[in-house]
Design an enzyme around this catalytic site. Structure first.
Site, PDB file in Angstrom:
ATOM      1  N   ALA A  34      56.381  40.413  13.400  1.00  0.00           N
ATOM      2  CA  ALA A  34      55.945  39.067  14.455  1.00  0.00           C
ATOM      3  C   ALA A  34      56.095  40.057  15.479  1.00  0.00           C
ATOM      4  O   ALA A  34      56.848  41.581  16.064  1.00  0.00           O
ATOM      5  CB  ALA A  34      56.751  38.170  14.029  1.00  0.00           C
ATOM      6  N   ASP A  35      55.465  39.518  16.420  1.00  0.00           N
ATOM      7  CA  ASP A  35      55.395  39.648  17.924  1.00  0.00           C
ATOM      8  C   ASP A  35      55.578  38.671  18.788  1.00  0.00           C
ATOM      9  O   ASP A  35      54.286  37.200  18.769  1.00  0.00           O
ATOM     10  CB  ASP A  35      54.659  40.231  18.406  1.00  0.00           C
ATOM     11  CG  ASP A  35      55.088  41.496  19.582  1.00  0.00           C
ATOM     12  OD1 ASP A  35      55.834  41.810  20.094  1.00  0.00           O
ATOM     13  OD2 ASP A  35      54.579  41.124  20.747  1.00  0.00           O
TER      14      ASP A  35
END
Length: 196
Positions: free
Chosen positions: A68-69
């Site tokens: 995730a970012d």
């Protein structure tokens, strides 16, 4: 469910995964992020994919890798983690009294080294902040909370007092759209269980 590996060092993402009842291990990507001239949604998709793919290379067995970012976007500018206190002030001064967007990209890689399926998606949440004086901003920066947060604020922390409204998933702003992830991981599970 297969073993889940979270490709993130973020304690906030780990907390959200636990809150959702997901059993997982953490393996942090060490690959340097390659940022390009992309729109915010495209950037978080690409960066989440980089993290997930880097960690997936370390696992041959059948498992699920989650990368995730998160970025904050305002006036077409992508705001990541502040470089220093002055940068944090610049970001918060830009965000105060206005609406901005928070994007989180999520990549899920499933399977073993032989056969893998990759799914990438992104969530957007609109956040409106109350006006803030320079003193309020500096007082907040002195807490140390903005240092490792995209957009220089933590909605789940002291910055909660600056939030006027949210349109979209609150947890997306914290760092992981955990409901969307849970729904994806459990989609079709009942049908599969019924055939066992």
């Amino acid at each position: 469910m297969r073993k889940i590996i979270l490709a993130s060092a973020s304690p906030r993402r780990s907390e959200l995964m636990k809150q959702a009842g997901l059993d997982f291990d953490v393996c942090v990507s060490t690959k340097e992020e390659k940022k390009g001239p992309w729109e915010p949604e495209e950037m978080v998709r690409r960066l989440s994919r980089q993290k997930a793919q880097d960690v997936a290379e370390r696992y041959a067995e059948d498992c699920i890798i989650v990368g995730a970012d998160t970025v904050v976007s305002c006036d077409q500018e992508i705001l990541g983690k502040p470089a220093n206190d002055q940068d944090a002030f610049r970001m918060l001064h830009m965000l105060q009294g206005r609406t901005h967007e928070v994007y989180t990209g999520v990549t899920v890689i499933e399977g073993s080294a032989d056969v893998r399926k990759e799914t990438v998606f992104a969530e957007k949440t609109e956040v409106t902040m109350y006006p803030m004086t320079d003193k309020m901003i500096w007082d907040y920066i002195r807490t140390g909370e903005p240092a490792d947060k995209a957009g220089a604020y933590g909605i789940q922390g002291r910055a909660a007092v600056f939030i006027r409204s949210i349109h979209g998933d609150y947890n997306n702003v914290v760092g992981l759209p955990v409901a969307a992830l849970w729904q994806y991981l459990n989609s079709g599970k009942e049908e599969n269980d019924a055939t066992l």
